[in-house]
Design a protein around this motif. Structure first.
Motif, PDB file in Angstrom:
ATOM      1  N   CYS A 176       0.838  -1.207   0.000  1.00 17.96           N
ATOM      2  CA  CYS A 176       0.000   0.000   0.000  1.00 17.96           C
ATOM      3  C   CYS A 176       0.869   1.251   0.000  1.00 17.96           C
ATOM      4  O   CYS A 176       0.569   2.232  -0.701  1.00 17.96           O
ATOM      5  N   ALA A 177       1.929   1.220   0.784  1.00 16.99           N
ATOM      6  CA  ALA A 177       2.844   2.366   0.810  1.00 16.99           C
ATOM      7  C   ALA A 177       3.510   2.562  -0.549  1.00 16.99           C
ATOM      8  O   ALA A 177       3.663   3.698  -1.029  1.00 16.99           O
ATOM      9  N   ASP A 178       3.894   1.456  -1.197  1.00 20.05           N
ATOM     10  CA  ASP A 178       4.518   1.559  -2.520  1.00 20.05           C
ATOM     11  C   ASP A 178       3.524   2.071  -3.566  1.00 20.05           C
ATOM     12  O   ASP A 178       3.914   2.807  -4.485  1.00 20.05           O
ATOM     13  N   MET A 179       2.266   1.694  -3.432  1.00 20.58           N
ATOM     14  CA  MET A 179       1.247   2.200  -4.357  1.00 20.58           C
ATOM     15  C   MET A 179       1.115   3.719  -4.217  1.00 20.58           C
ATOM     16  O   MET A 179       1.049   4.449  -5.221  1.00 20.58           O
ATOM     17  N   ARG A 180       1.090   4.207  -2.996  1.00 18.57           N
ATOM     18  CA  ARG A 180       0.975   5.650  -2.778  1.00 18.57           C
ATOM     19  C   ARG A 180       2.219   6.379  -3.274  1.00 18.57           C
ATOM     20  O   ARG A 180       2.120   7.457  -3.885  1.00 18.57           O
ATOM     21  N   ASN A 181       3.386   5.805  -3.022  1.00 21.99           N
ATOM     22  CA  ASN A 181       4.619   6.437  -3.497  1.00 21.99           C
ATOM     23  C   ASN A 181       4.663   6.479  -5.019  1.00 21.99           C
ATOM     24  O   ASN A 181       5.099   7.484  -5.608  1.00 21.99           O
ATOM     25  N   LEU A 182       4.220   5.393  -5.636  1.00 20.65           N
ATOM     26  CA  LEU A 182       4.217   5.340  -7.097  1.00 20.65           C
ATOM     27  C   LEU A 182       3.249   6.383  -7.668  1.00 20.65           C
ATOM     28  O   LEU A 182       3.569   7.102  -8.630  1.00 20.65           O
ATOM     29  N   GLN A 183       2.072   6.492  -7.077  1.00 19.50           N
ATOM     30  CA  GLN A 183       1.105   7.477  -7.542  1.00 19.50           C
ATOM     31  C   GLN A 183       1.619   8.899  -7.344  1.00 19.50           C
ATOM     32  O   GLN A 183       1.494   9.757  -8.236  1.00 19.50           O
ATOM     33  N   ASN A 184       2.194   9.172  -6.176  1.00 21.62           N
ATOM     34  CA  ASN A 184       2.719  10.517  -5.913  1.00 21.62           C
ATOM     35  C   ASN A 184       3.805  10.886  -6.915  1.00 21.62           C
ATOM     36  O   ASN A 184       3.876  12.041  -7.368  1.00 21.62           O
ATOM     37  N   PHE A 186       4.193   9.857 -10.099  1.00 20.84           N
ATOM     38  CA  PHE A 186       3.668  10.159 -11.431  1.00 20.84           C
ATOM     39  C   PHE A 186       2.785  11.408 -11.420  1.00 20.84           C
ATOM     40  O   PHE A 186       2.801  12.192 -12.380  1.00 20.84           O
ATOM     41  N   LEU A 187       2.019  11.610 -10.364  1.00 21.17           N
ATOM     42  CA  LEU A 187       1.183  12.807 -10.300  1.00 21.17           C
ATOM     43  C   LEU A 187       2.040  14.068 -10.192  1.00 21.17           C
ATOM     44  O   LEU A 187       1.762  15.080 -10.852  1.00 21.17           O
ATOM     45  N   ASP A 188       3.062  14.025  -9.349  1.00 18.62           N
ATOM     46  CA  ASP A 188       3.871  15.213  -9.098  1.00 18.62           C
ATOM     47  C   ASP A 188       4.886  15.468 -10.206  1.00 18.62           C
ATOM     48  O   ASP A 188       5.264  16.617 -10.448  1.00 18.62           O
ATOM     49  N   THR A 189       5.334  14.403 -10.881  1.00 19.80           N
ATOM     50  CA  THR A 189       6.382  14.557 -11.889  1.00 19.80           C
ATOM     51  C   THR A 189       5.821  14.612 -13.308  1.00 19.80           C
ATOM     52  O   THR A 189       6.266  15.426 -14.130  1.00 19.80           O
ATOM     53  N   HIS A 190       4.840  13.762 -13.609  1.00 24.19           N
ATOM     54  CA  HIS A 190       4.335  13.653 -14.981  1.00 24.19           C
ATOM     55  C   HIS A 190       2.889  14.117 -15.128  1.00 24.19           C
ATOM     56  O   HIS A 190       2.351  14.112 -16.237  1.00 24.19           O
ATOM     57  N   ASP A 191       2.249  14.456 -14.038  1.00 24.17           N
ATOM     58  CA  ASP A 191       0.877  14.962 -14.052  1.00 24.17           C
ATOM     59  C   ASP A 191      -0.119  13.945 -14.618  1.00 24.17           C
ATOM     60  O   ASP A 191      -1.080  14.295 -15.292  1.00 24.17           O
ATOM     61  N   TYR A 192       0.131  12.673 -14.344  1.00 18.56           N
ATOM     62  CA  TYR A 192      -0.889  11.662 -14.624  1.00 18.56           C
ATOM     63  C   TYR A 192      -0.792  10.564 -13.574  1.00 18.56           C
ATOM     64  O   TYR A 192       0.219  10.432 -12.859  1.00 18.56           O
ATOM     65  N   ASP A 193      -1.843   9.791 -13.487  1.00 16.91           N
ATOM     66  CA  ASP A 193      -1.965   8.805 -12.408  1.00 16.91           C
ATOM     67  C   ASP A 193      -1.059   7.600 -12.677  1.00 16.91           C
ATOM     68  O   ASP A 193      -0.297   7.558 -13.646  1.00 16.91           O
ATOM     69  N   ILE A 194      -1.185   6.603 -11.807  1.00 18.56           N
ATOM     70  CA  ILE A 194      -0.415   5.370 -11.957  1.00 18.56           C
ATOM     71  C   ILE A 194      -0.592   4.829 -13.373  1.00 18.56           C
ATOM     72  O   ILE A 194      -1.712   4.730 -13.870  1.00 18.56           O
ATOM     73  N   GLY A 216      -4.538   3.367 -19.446  1.00 20.68           N
ATOM     74  CA  GLY A 216      -3.303   3.534 -18.695  1.00 20.68           C
ATOM     75  C   GLY A 216      -2.260   4.286 -19.491  1.00 20.68           C
ATOM     76  O   GLY A 216      -2.544   4.895 -20.529  1.00 20.68           O
ATOM     77  N   ALA A 217      -1.015   4.257 -18.976  1.00 21.82           N
ATOM     78  CA  ALA A 217       0.097   4.932 -19.661  1.00 21.82           C
ATOM     79  C   ALA A 217       1.343   4.055 -19.542  1.00 21.82           C
ATOM     80  O   ALA A 217       2.408   4.499 -19.146  1.00 21.82           O
ATOM     81  N   HIS A 218       1.201   2.803 -19.894  1.00 14.14           N
ATOM     82  CA  HIS A 218       2.259   1.822 -19.677  1.00 14.14           C
ATOM     83  C   HIS A 218       3.016   1.452 -20.952  1.00 14.14           C
ATOM     84  O   HIS A 218       4.217   1.182 -20.910  1.00 14.14           O
ATOM     85  N   THR A 219       2.339   1.408 -22.105  1.00 12.38           N
ATOM     86  CA  THR A 219       2.983   0.971 -23.342  1.00 12.38           C
ATOM     87  C   THR A 219       2.548   1.889 -24.484  1.00 12.38           C
ATOM     88  O   THR A 219       1.352   1.916 -24.837  1.00 12.38           O
TER      89      THR A 219
END
Length: 320
Positions: A176-184, A186-194, A216-219
């Motif tokens: 759960c902590a890694d999910m929040r860190n991952l979201q933060n 991408f939101l703060d750096t790339h302005d999009y969600d996970i 998504g934004a994976h591929t």
């Protein structure tokens, strides 16, 4: 003055049995000093006294006042021999006391090691929910307006497997902590969600990213017509430190895909590929890539390689 009847019997001499003085030839003389017999008296020619200021001879205590000469001889003795001699020179009570003290010291050392190393050693205890499907609400995701971008193609025919190359998360709290860190990030750096639709934790749970029916934004080139699944960890076996995929992770992923077919999110003839099948990358890593190739829906025929989303949906899939 002499008492009556005790006249001296020798001419010129007077004596008395009641007096200590003998008068001979009108001279007083002391009584003779008895000379001890040398035949019965021991003669001490040399006496060595050590560690004593007084010693006893006969009925007298004699004080030692002469200089004491100390001659010590130091010899090299091995430690085992020294310990043997030390034990021999102790009493039984002293030996018992030493043994008890040694046992107490050993017990204290064992207790210290136990409570500092074993008891306080961190143990990965998973206190997460029994449900393996963890929603965004459950891992406390941030709200973001652009998260709900719908996919343009339904039901989806393509599932893309990737890895995050980050450290694995072994418990629910860590994931759960890694999910929040991952979201933060991408939101703060790339302005999009996970970027992933779902992520698979090393605890065997499925964590909702942007979720079903969301782009998504994976591929690149495939986001609008595919489901992106990311696995926490780095699964490149050629690296000195890498993550090994578990059967629990694989089984939970397949359960999620079956649910997607059941609810109409996935085409029953969907195909699974690794990211490396569509672009130049090492993702999802050799360990994970080898595992998904054993799945029934893996695209061994490379039907979707080098094709756009429109071209994929123009293909007619063979029904089994």
């Amino acid at each position: 003055m002499w008492p009556s009847g005790e006249e001296p019997t020798v001419a010129g001499a007077r004596s008395s049995t009641g007096s200590e003085v003998v008068i001979i030839d009108n001279h007083e003389a002391l009584p003779p000093v008895p000379v001890p017999s040398t035949s019965n008296t021991p003669v001490i020619s040399k006496l060595n006294v050590s560690k004593s200021s007084k010693f006893h001879i006969g009925n007298k205590f004699v004080s030692v006042t002469n200089n004491v000469h100390r001659n010590e001889v130091v010899k090299d003795v091995s430690f085992p021999r020294y310990m043997v001699d030390l034990v021999k020179n102790t009493t039984r009570a002293e030996r018992i006391s030493c043994i008890v003290a040694l046992l107490l010291i050993i017990t204290c050392i064992i207790l210290i090691v136990y409570f500092t190393v074993i008891v306080q050693k961190p143990i990965d205890v998973d206190e997460g929910p029994e449900d393996w499907n963890i929603t965004r609400v459950m891992w406390l995701a941030r709200l973001y307006n652009n998260t709900d971008v719908p996919v343009n193609f339904e039901p989806l025919r393509l599932v893309i497997i990737q890895h995050t190359t980050s450290s694995p998360c072994k418990t629910h709290l860590e994931c759960c902590a890694d999910m929040r860190n991952l979201q933060n990030y991408f939101l703060d750096t790339h302005d999009y969600d996970i970027p992933y639709n779902f992520l698979i934790g090393n605890d065997g749970r499925v964590y909702e990213g942007v979720g079903w029916r969301k782009e998504g934004a994976h591929t690149y080139r495939y986001n609008k017509c595919s489901l992106g699944i990311g696995f926490f960890g780095d699964y490149r076996e050629e690296e000195p430190v890498h993550t090994v995929v578990t059967e629990l992770q694989l089984n939970r992923t397949l359960l999620m895909l079956e649910a997607g077919v059941l609810y109409g999110y996935l085409d029953p003839q969907y195909k699974v590929v690794g990211a490396k099948d569509l672009k130049s990358t090492q993702s999802p890593g050799s360990s994970l890539y080898n595992a998904i190739q054993k799945w029934e829906h893996y695209d061994h025929d490379h039907l979707y390689s080098n094709k756009t989303c429109d071209e994929i949906y123009k293909l007619k899939l063979k029904m089994k």
